[in-house]
Design a protein around this motif. Structure first.
Motif, short mmCIF file in Angstrom:
data_model
loop_
_atom_site.label_atom_id
_atom_site.label_comp_id
_atom_site.label_asym_id
_atom_site.label_seq_id
_atom_site.Cartn_x
_atom_site.Cartn_y
_atom_site.Cartn_z
N GLY A 1 -32.96 -2.08 -25.05
CA GLY A 1 -32.98 -3.13 -26.05
C GLY A 1 -33.46 -2.62 -27.39
O GLY A 1 -33.50 -1.42 -27.64
N VAL B 1 -34.07 -7.57 -25.11
CA VAL B 1 -34.00 -6.74 -23.91
C VAL B 1 -32.68 -7.13 -23.26
O VAL B 1 -32.57 -8.17 -22.63
N GLU C 1 -29.85 -6.13 -17.99
CA GLU C 1 -30.13 -7.11 -16.94
C GLU C 1 -31.14 -6.61 -15.91
O GLU C 1 -32.01 -7.35 -15.48
N ARG D 1 -34.90 -7.15 -16.96
CA ARG D 1 -35.42 -8.44 -17.40
C ARG D 1 -36.41 -8.98 -16.38
O ARG D 1 -36.28 -8.76 -15.18
N GLY D 2 -37.44 -9.65 -16.91
CA GLY D 2 -38.45 -10.23 -16.04
C GLY D 2 -39.56 -9.26 -15.64
O GLY D 2 -40.44 -9.61 -14.86
N GLY E 1 -40.56 -6.98 -22.66
CA GLY E 1 -40.55 -7.56 -23.99
C GLY E 1 -41.96 -7.63 -24.57
O GLY E 1 -42.19 -7.31 -25.74
#
Length: 102
Positions: A10, A31, A34, A37-38, A42
């Motif tokens: 990202g 970001v 996939e 993510r989570g 970020g």
């Protein structure tokens, strides 16, 4: 650009940097990968960029704008230490103006 395990995941930036006033705006955090993510990346990216701004650029204040309904981003920014300072309207959408002080 932001990397995770040597792969681009990202971007993030400080812009509108005013070294005399000691201010900058944080943004363009994305970001996009996939598979990461989570994971809280970020928030880690935000901390790293802000640390760079305070320590390397000697900034006093970093601001950002975030859509008022973007709850995950707002929570991440608050975990970093940003506080809501105002609600502003841009192109008929409400945003929080948030700031982080050195």
């Amino acid at each position: 650009s932001a990397e995770w395990e040597h792969k681009l995941i990202g971007t993030a930036a400080l812009y509108t940097i005013d070294k005399i006033a000691g201010n900058a705006e944080f943004g363009r955090l994305m970001v996009g990968a996939e598979h990461v993510r989570g994971l809280g990346l970020g928030e880690k990216i935000t901390r790293a960029i802000c640390s760079f701004g305070f320590e390397t650029l000697d900034l006093k204040k970093i601001e950002l704008k975030v859509f008022i309904n973007n709850v995950p981003a707002i929570k991440a920014y608050e975990h970093v230490g940003f506080t809501k300072e105002a609600v502003i309207t841009c192109q008929d959408k409400e945003l929080y103006k948030m700031s982080l002080y050195r």
